[in-house]
Design an enzyme around this catalytic site. Structure first.
Site, PDB file in Angstrom:
ATOM      1  N   TYR A 182       0.806  -1.163   0.044  1.00  0.00           N
ATOM      2  CA  TYR A 182      -0.021  -0.115  -0.128  1.00  0.00           C
ATOM      3  C   TYR A 182       0.625   1.194   0.054  1.00  0.00           C
ATOM      4  O   TYR A 182       2.108   1.100   0.234  1.00  0.00           O
ATOM      5  CB  TYR A 182      -0.940  -0.074   1.243  1.00  0.00           C
ATOM      6  CG  TYR A 182      -0.358  -0.299   2.417  1.00  0.00           C
ATOM      7  CD1 TYR A 182       0.275   0.686   3.335  1.00  0.00           C
ATOM      8  CD2 TYR A 182      -0.364  -1.484   2.921  1.00  0.00           C
ATOM      9  CE1 TYR A 182       0.648   0.467   4.566  1.00  0.00           C
ATOM     10  CE2 TYR A 182       0.172  -1.852   4.446  1.00  0.00           C
ATOM     11  CZ  TYR A 182       0.626  -0.892   5.187  1.00  0.00           C
ATOM     12  OH  TYR A 182       1.185  -1.287   6.234  1.00  0.00           O
ATOM     13  N   HIS A 230       6.555  -0.953   1.067  1.00  0.00           N
ATOM     14  CA  HIS A 230       6.274  -0.002  -0.038  1.00  0.00           C
ATOM     15  C   HIS A 230       7.158   0.092  -1.393  1.00  0.00           C
ATOM     16  O   HIS A 230       8.407  -0.484  -1.088  1.00  0.00           O
ATOM     17  CB  HIS A 230       6.260   1.414   0.353  1.00  0.00           C
ATOM     18  CG  HIS A 230       5.597   1.493   1.800  1.00  0.00           C
ATOM     19  ND1 HIS A 230       4.126   1.624   1.723  1.00  0.00           N
ATOM     20  CD2 HIS A 230       5.955   1.827   3.038  1.00  0.00           C
ATOM     21  CE1 HIS A 230       3.790   1.714   2.954  1.00  0.00           C
ATOM     22  NE2 HIS A 230       4.721   1.872   3.854  1.00  0.00           N
TER      23      HIS A 230
END
Ligand code: C5P
Length: 256
Positions: A182, A230
């Site tokens: 995310y 990430h």
């Protein structure tokens, strides 16, 4: 784009009920939201055309490339200064400035804020929304997620904003093509700024030479940190592209 109003009715249940991080909460999302807005302001803010739209914004990530940058005065000269997570200013003023308009955090990264700073919560899971009312008042009974949580934080509860969970889905889908688990806090803050600020200046983004997301205030302990869950490279490439087409200005600091 960002509301601090009751977002339960406007959030598709697929987003509202589906946490991005593992969630032990069994509470009903709409009940959690109801409780939350009994403590923090419940009004529409930051609609794109609203009066709360900002002029120039400095988005300050936590990269070690700020060290020795002397960006402090430049950062402070923006109308709005956005910082995030555990970012300190004390002791680092010459490089990072002193003002903070918004401090973007989630429960695991929360620090005390002064009473003029707006706390912008990015919720990753329902538990984050359950934690907030208590943490802002008498103390939360939620003290553990995947990390121990602060029972209480100092922040002005009248200046708390909660990012609509849909925004994270939008950023992941539209800006990152679903790369990374995310979006990072910094990338979320950056895209949000493009929506609420006329001019966006970006500081403190970028990994070190070994590929780690190091911080300007500490020596890196975990040499295998990389950019965590990430996709730091993808995020940085999007940021550079946005800079090339003058949608924002990227201040690269000193690479270490
Ligand atoms: O490490 P932390 O998540 O607190 O940093 C805030 C944000 O700053 C990150 O989410 C990331 O977007 C950005 N960052 C960066 N390069 C670093 C450290 C952080 O781009 N070296």
């Amino acid at each position: 784009m960002m509301h601090c109003s009751r977002f339960n009715s406007s959030v598709p249940s697929a987003v509202a009920g589906q946490e991005i991080q593992n969630d032990s909460s069994t509470a009903k999302f709409s009940d959690v939201v109801e409780k939350l807005f009994q403590v923090i302001p419940d009004a529409d803010l930051h609609m794109d055309t609203g009066h709360e739209r900002h002029g120039s914004c400095a988005v300050v990530g936590n990269s070690g490339n700020l060290k020795g940058s002397y960006y402090g005065a430049l950062i402070d000269s923006s109308d709005v200064v956005i910082r995030m997570n555990k970012a300190p200013t004390s002791g680092y003023e010459e490089d990072v400035g002193t003002r903070t308009t918004y401090h973007v955090m989630y429960p695991e990264s929360a620090i005390d804020l002064d009473k003029a700073t707006r706390f912008l919560l990015i919720p990753f899971k329902t538990l984050d929304l359950q934690w907030l009312p208590g943490a802002m008042t008498t103390g939360s009974n939620i003290t553990l997620s995947y990390l121990p949580l602060r029972q209480k934080i100092k922040a002005n509860k009248d200046l708390v904003l909660v990012l609509n969970p849909v925004f994270m889905k939008y950023v992941h889908e539209t800006w990152l093509d679903y790369q990374g688990k995310y979006p990072s806090t910094g990338f979320m803050a950056l895209i949000l700024s493009l929506h609420i600020c006329d001019k966006v200046n970006v500081y403190g983004f970028g990994k070190d030479k070994a590929g780690n997301w190091h911080h300007y205030w500490e020596t890196l302990v975990d040499k295998n940190l990389q950019t965590g869950i990430h996709d730091g490279n993808y995020e940085y490439n999007v940021t550079m592209r946005l800079s090339e087409i003058h949608k924002l200005q990227l201040f690269k600091g000193f690479s270490l």
